[in-house]
Design an enzyme around this catalytic site. Structure first.
Site, PDB file in Angstrom:
ATOM      1  CG  LEU A  14      -6.495 -52.087  -2.991  1.00  0.00           C
ATOM      2  CD1 LEU A  14      -7.166 -51.985  -4.348  1.00  0.00           C
ATOM      3  CD2 LEU A  14      -6.750 -53.453  -2.404  1.00  0.00           C
ATOM      4  CG  HIS A  15      -3.441 -45.366  -4.160  1.00  0.00           C
ATOM      5  ND1 HIS A  15      -3.677 -44.028  -4.333  1.00  0.00           N
ATOM      6  CD2 HIS A  15      -3.098 -45.835  -5.379  1.00  0.00           C
ATOM      7  CE1 HIS A  15      -3.477 -43.706  -5.598  1.00  0.00           C
ATOM      8  NE2 HIS A  15      -3.115 -44.792  -6.253  1.00  0.00           N
ATOM      9  CB  ALA A  16      -6.930 -42.639  -3.732  1.00  0.00           C
TER      10      ALA A  16
END
Length: 89
Positions: A14-16
């Site tokens: 769950l990044h950028a």
């Protein structure tokens, strides 16, 4: 307030990009949504920095809670979103 635990489906966690898609969906819902690790502190899911700060990796679990009219439907939509590999779409 309905809550569910979901495993992150995005291959890079769950990044950028996945975080931005999730936060946008939360904001568009107009409801109060929190996210956090099961048993841990929860934060406002409208904050991209807060969501990214979780550092949730692929297959790790997070817990979502939604409050307001239509919370069950919004929760189902957000869970379905997080279960997908958003980086491959």
């Amino acid at each position: 307030m309905p809550a569910r635990t979901v495993a992150i489906g995005s291959s890079v966690g769950l990044h950028a990009r996945p975080a931005q898609l999730f936060v946008t969906a939360v904001q568009e819902s107009g409801l109060a949504v929190t996210i956090g690790r099961p048993g841990g502190a929860h934060m406002d899911a409208r904050s991209i920095l807060g969501v990214m700060a979780l550092g949730a990796k692929h297959a790790e679990e997070v817990e979502l809670s939604v409050e307001g009219d239509g919370a069950d439907a919004v929760l189902a939509d957000l869970v379905a979103l997080l279960e997908r590999d958003l980086d491959s779409e």
